[in-house]
Design an enzyme around this catalytic site. Structure first.
Site, PDB file in Angstrom:
ATOM      1  N   ILE A  35       0.841  -1.206   0.000  1.00  0.00           N
ATOM      2  CA  ILE A  35       0.000   0.000   0.000  1.00  0.00           C
ATOM      3  C   ILE A  35       0.871   1.248   0.000  1.00  0.00           C
ATOM      4  CG2 ILE A  35      -1.675   1.292   1.433  1.00  0.00           C
ATOM      5  CD1 ILE A  35      -2.721  -1.510   2.290  1.00  0.00           C
ATOM      6  N   ASN A  72      11.033   0.145   8.109  1.00  0.00           N
ATOM      7  CA  ASN A  72      11.396   1.569   8.052  1.00  0.00           C
ATOM      8  C   ASN A  72      12.523   1.895   7.075  1.00  0.00           C
ATOM      9  OD1 ASN A  72      13.162   0.244   9.750  1.00  0.00           O
ATOM     10  ND2 ASN A  72      13.425   1.990  11.113  1.00  0.00           N
ATOM     11  N   ASP A  86       7.247   2.368  -1.483  1.00  0.00           N
ATOM     12  CA  ASP A  86       7.175   1.274  -0.506  1.00  0.00           C
ATOM     13  C   ASP A  86       6.893   1.807   0.904  1.00  0.00           C
ATOM     14  OD1 ASP A  86       7.311  -1.492  -0.461  1.00  0.00           O
ATOM     15  OD2 ASP A  86       9.489  -1.636  -0.403  1.00  0.00           O
ATOM     16  N   THR A 146       9.275  -9.256  19.045  1.00  0.00           N
ATOM     17  CA  THR A 146       9.663 -10.179  17.971  1.00  0.00           C
ATOM     18  C   THR A 146      11.064 -10.717  18.240  1.00  0.00           C
ATOM     19  OG1 THR A 146       8.307  -8.953  16.419  1.00  0.00           O
ATOM     20  CG2 THR A 146       9.941 -10.420  15.468  1.00  0.00           C
ATOM     21  N   LEU A 167      20.578 -23.572  19.022  1.00  0.00           N
ATOM     22  CA  LEU A 167      21.943 -23.033  19.152  1.00  0.00           C
ATOM     23  C   LEU A 167      22.434 -22.365  17.871  1.00  0.00           C
ATOM     24  CD1 LEU A 167      23.540 -25.878  21.290  1.00  0.00           C
ATOM     25  CD2 LEU A 167      22.593 -23.711  22.043  1.00  0.00           C
ATOM     26  N   VAL A 204      11.244  -5.403  20.019  1.00  0.00           N
ATOM     27  CA  VAL A 204      11.727  -6.242  21.122  1.00  0.00           C
ATOM     28  C   VAL A 204      10.884  -7.518  21.277  1.00  0.00           C
ATOM     29  CG1 VAL A 204      12.134  -6.327  23.621  1.00  0.00           C
ATOM     30  CG2 VAL A 204      12.835  -4.319  22.299  1.00  0.00           C
ATOM     31  N   CYS A 223      14.745   3.533  14.562  1.00  0.00           N
ATOM     32  CA  CYS A 223      14.911   2.818  15.835  1.00  0.00           C
ATOM     33  C   CYS A 223      15.790   3.560  16.823  1.00  0.00           C
ATOM     34  CB  CYS A 223      15.525   1.460  15.548  1.00  0.00           C
ATOM     35  SG  CYS A 223      16.999   1.602  14.535  1.00  0.00           S
ATOM     36  N   GLU A 227      25.971  -4.237  13.379  1.00  0.00           N
ATOM     37  CA  GLU A 227      25.967  -4.127  11.915  1.00  0.00           C
ATOM     38  C   GLU A 227      26.993  -3.060  11.531  1.00  0.00           C
ATOM     39  OE1 GLU A 227      21.595  -3.829  10.954  1.00  0.00           O
ATOM     40  OE2 GLU A 227      21.994  -5.894  10.354  1.00  0.00           O
ATOM     41  N   LYS A 243      14.081 -12.014   4.149  1.00  0.00           N
ATOM     42  CA  LYS A 243      12.628 -11.796   4.152  1.00  0.00           C
ATOM     43  C   LYS A 243      12.366 -10.358   4.568  1.00  0.00           C
ATOM     44  CE  LYS A 243       9.518 -12.210   7.308  1.00  0.00           C
ATOM     45  NZ  LYS A 243       8.783 -10.981   6.997  1.00  0.00           N
TER      46      LYS A 243
HETATM   47  P1  NAD Z   1       8.264  -6.336  13.862  1.00  0.00           P
HETATM   48  O1  NAD Z   1       8.992  -6.860  15.041  1.00  0.00           O
HETATM   49  O2  NAD Z   1       6.793  -6.318  13.888  1.00  0.00           O
HETATM   50  O3  NAD Z   1       8.656  -7.162  12.544  1.00  0.00           O
HETATM   51  C1  NAD Z   1      10.001  -7.267  12.109  1.00  0.00           C
HETATM   52  C2  NAD Z   1      10.130  -8.429  11.164  1.00  0.00           C
HETATM   53  O4  NAD Z   1       9.990  -9.656  11.877  1.00  0.00           O
HETATM   54  C3  NAD Z   1       9.076  -8.487  10.054  1.00  0.00           C
HETATM   55  O5  NAD Z   1       9.711  -8.874   8.850  1.00  0.00           O
HETATM   56  C4  NAD Z   1       8.107  -9.565  10.537  1.00  0.00           C
HETATM   57  O6  NAD Z   1       7.421 -10.229   9.486  1.00  0.00           O
HETATM   58  C5  NAD Z   1       9.053 -10.520  11.228  1.00  0.00           C
HETATM   59  N1  NAD Z   1       8.460 -11.365  12.256  1.00  0.00           N
HETATM   60  C6  NAD Z   1       7.442 -11.079  13.089  1.00  0.00           C
HETATM   61  N2  NAD Z   1       7.240 -12.100  13.952  1.00  0.00           N
HETATM   62  C7  NAD Z   1       8.178 -13.038  13.670  1.00  0.00           C
HETATM   63  C8  NAD Z   1       8.518 -14.315  14.235  1.00  0.00           C
HETATM   64  N3  NAD Z   1       7.848 -14.831  15.255  1.00  0.00           N
HETATM   65  N4  NAD Z   1       9.564 -15.005  13.705  1.00  0.00           N
HETATM   66  C9  NAD Z   1      10.276 -14.483  12.679  1.00  0.00           C
HETATM   67  N5  NAD Z   1       9.992 -13.283  12.099  1.00  0.00           N
HETATM   68  C10 NAD Z   1       8.966 -12.567  12.599  1.00  0.00           C
HETATM   69  O7  NAD Z   1       8.884  -4.878  13.633  1.00  0.00           O
HETATM   70  P2  NAD Z   1       8.414  -3.755  12.590  1.00  0.00           P
HETATM   71  O8  NAD Z   1       7.121  -3.207  13.078  1.00  0.00           O
HETATM   72  O9  NAD Z   1       8.540  -4.276  11.208  1.00  0.00           O
HETATM   73  O10 NAD Z   1       9.562  -2.660  12.769  1.00  0.00           O
HETATM   74  C11 NAD Z   1       9.572  -1.724  13.776  1.00  0.00           C
HETATM   75  C12 NAD Z   1      10.477  -2.155  14.915  1.00  0.00           C
HETATM   76  O11 NAD Z   1      11.783  -2.417  14.419  1.00  0.00           O
HETATM   77  C13 NAD Z   1      10.660  -1.067  15.951  1.00  0.00           C
HETATM   78  O12 NAD Z   1      10.623  -1.622  17.251  1.00  0.00           O
HETATM   79  C14 NAD Z   1      12.033  -0.525  15.673  1.00  0.00           C
HETATM   80  O13 NAD Z   1      12.674   0.081  16.751  1.00  0.00           O
HETATM   81  C15 NAD Z   1      12.748  -1.737  15.203  1.00  0.00           C
HETATM   82  N6  NAD Z   1      13.900  -1.385  14.382  1.00  0.00           N
HETATM   83  C16 NAD Z   1      15.158  -1.591  14.882  1.00  0.00           C
HETATM   84  C17 NAD Z   1      16.266  -1.217  14.147  1.00  0.00           C
HETATM   85  C18 NAD Z   1      17.668  -1.424  14.674  1.00  0.00           C
HETATM   86  O14 NAD Z   1      18.582  -1.429  13.882  1.00  0.00           O
HETATM   87  N7  NAD Z   1      17.870  -1.587  15.961  1.00  0.00           N
HETATM   88  C19 NAD Z   1      16.099  -0.640  12.875  1.00  0.00           C
HETATM   89  C20 NAD Z   1      14.808  -0.451  12.391  1.00  0.00           C
HETATM   90  C21 NAD Z   1      13.717  -0.834  13.156  1.00  0.00           C
END
Ligand code: NAD
Length: 487
Positions: A27, A153, A93, A232, A244, A230, A284, A461, A176
């Protein structure tokens, strides 16, 4: 408007479709229009992607590091040549303004390919350890098939920040992207093939929270690098730990940005705005708790209000636009509910707090918002909002602000603005975070390690440090004489 890719997945050097997978709608956040329809990976697609990566990895790892580096540098060159086209796609995107994507998204991905392509010829060298007559040597070896899971993001940047060090070290990756932003990573996979990467070295499959676990738990996957929230992170790290597997966790934050009264106020305001409003606040590492020393509070807030109200919000494809919509309707609803909590819990709304008056369509816009008189116990000071909402908190002295800044489960980033350099170093030394800035904010060039501590994650990273997270040491003891045994 259309951005439909040839197919949902890119596996073994080509686009692949399996319409049995759940439909994922892409979307455009500025209008709410569906611009592409893709399918989540079925178990068969997951198997195909991992099998392809497993086959390709052996050959790729046998190339000399310099030869792998040449492919990555070529990919960087192609990304730079196509920066406009890739940035336009990133804008579709994510809804981020083209003014940003053109300087921050494909370019930072290209930086990553260029950097790792450049250092890899020497960065994987091992050591030689003399042991008297005998000796030993170490080799740094790839892990095998690694999985990257992205947030929405910075879709192209995340695809590259994970892919570049992983491939440089000789791994193959299955990536993914987030189901919210499925488009950009497919282009990265295409470009790597064009740059000369063997088929299967970098596969992209679509999917959501149902698909991720299939990748994480697959026995042929050696490592998972997640960028996400966090909750996730806890699930993914838990699933990986049960087998492991190696993990890198780039998770959320609620980072402090401390402004002392001797700071250059305009520069500190710039830092606070960059650290709260860039990418419509969806970063983030944002410094969302802005601690301002009491003596400068009024000046800081009045100048901040004026500059915030001058931000140009609108069509992300217009070069003059400085702030676009939020990535999705649900993300905007979430941010609006935090704004309501801020008001209800007694914070002072300095500016923003609603939908911009100038916006008439269906886009997911929100005003850049500043709250003052925020206290440590308020929900908006404790939880990650992930939108353009800045919380300004007052403080009296250094010891107090350090203690309050650290009183959070998160530890991603932190910043300090002051003219006193002894104080700057003293304070950053005590702040609990993985990435910190002095007199600037949110700059993350590829040369420096990036990542969090505490609940914000582990692993790094960027920089040569990232290679350690995509490889392991192999130690070889070389016996030069006869093997002695007491039996
Ligand atoms: P999200 O945790 O909802 O999803 C992240 C990814 O994980 C998606 O691709 C999702 O499909 C996948 N996912 C969800 N559940 C899963 C599971 N059980 N097993 C495997 N994969 C799973 O996060 P979001 O809403 O996409 O992104 C926002 C969050 O990401 C914010 O908390 C932000 O702070 C964080 N973030 C962190 C950084 C960093 O570098 N520290 C950078 C960007 C975003």
């Amino acid at each position: 408007m259309k951005a439909q890719p040839q197919a949902s997945h890119f596996i073994d050097g080509e686009y692949v479709e399996d319409t049995d997978g759940t439909v994922i709608e892409s979307i455009y956040p500025a209008t709410g229009e569906v611009i592409a329809r893709l399918h989540a990976a079925t178990p068969a697609i997951v198997e195909m992607a991992i099998a392809s990566a497993k086959r390709a990895q052996k050959e790729w790892a046998s190339w000399s590091p310099a030869a792998r580096g040449r492919v990555l540098k070529k990919a960087a060159e192609i990304m730079r040549e196509r920066n406009r086209e890739l940035s336009e796609l990133e804008t579709l995107d994510t809804g981020k303004p083209i003014q940003e994507t053109i300087v921050a998204d494909p370019t930072s991905g290209a930086d990553s390919f260029e950097f790792f392509g450049g250092i890899i010829a020497t960065a994987m060298n091992g050591s030689q350890i003399p042991l008297g007559g005998d000796w030993a040597y170490t080799k740094r070896v790839p892990l095998g098939v690694v999985v990257g899971i992205g947030a929405w993001n910075y879709p192209q940047q995340i695809a590259c920040w994970k892919g570049a060090p992983a491939l440089a070290a000789g791994n193959a990756m299955v990536f993914k992207p987030s189901e919210v932003t499925p488009l950009g990573a497919l282009k990265i996979a295409e470009i790597l093939i064009e740059a000369g990467a063997p088929k299967g070295v970098y596969n992209v499959i679509q999917g959501d929270r149902e698909t991720g676990p299939l990748l994480v738990s697959h026995p042929d996957v050696a490592k998972v690098s997640l960028t996400g929230s966090v909750p996730t992170g806890r699930k993914v790290a838990g699933a990986a730990a049960s087998q492991l597997k190696h993990v890198t966790m780039e998770l959320g934050g609620k980072s402090p940005l401390v402004v002392f009264d001797d700071a250059d106020i305009d520069s500190a305001i710039s830092g606070a705005m960059l650290g709260n409003f860039y990418s419509t606040g969806q970063v983030c590492s944002n410094g969302t708790r802005v601690f301002v020393q009491k003596a400068i509070k009024e000046t800081f807030l009045s100048r901040l209000k004026a500059r915030t109200e001058a931000i140009v919000i609108g069509d992300p494809q217009d070069e003059a636009t400085q702030m676009g919509p939020m990535v999705s309707l649900s993300q905007r609803d979430k941010v609006m509910s935090y704004i309501d909590k801020g008001k209800a819990e007694g914070a002072t709304l300095v500016t923003g707090g609603g939908i911009p008056n100038s916006i008439t369509g269906e886009g997911f816009y929100i005003q850049p918002t500043v709250f003052a008189d925020v206290t440590d116990d308020m929900t908006i000071a404790r939880e990650e909002i992930f939108g353009p909402v800045m919380c300004v908190l007052d403080f009296d002295d250094e010891a107090e602000v350090i203690e309050r800044a650290n009183a959070t489960e998160f530890g991603l980033s932190a910043g300090v603005f002051t003219a006193d350099f002894s104080r700057a170093h003293r304070v950053v030394d005590q702040l609990e975070a993985g990435t910190l800035w002095i007199n600037t904010y949110n700059l993350c060039p590829v040369e420096i390690p990036f990542g969090g501590s505490k609940q914000s994650g582990f692993g790094r990273e960027n920089s040569a440090a990232a290679l350690e997270h995509y490889s392991e040491l192999k130690t070889v003891y070389v016996g030069m004489g006869k093997c002695e045994a007491p039996y």
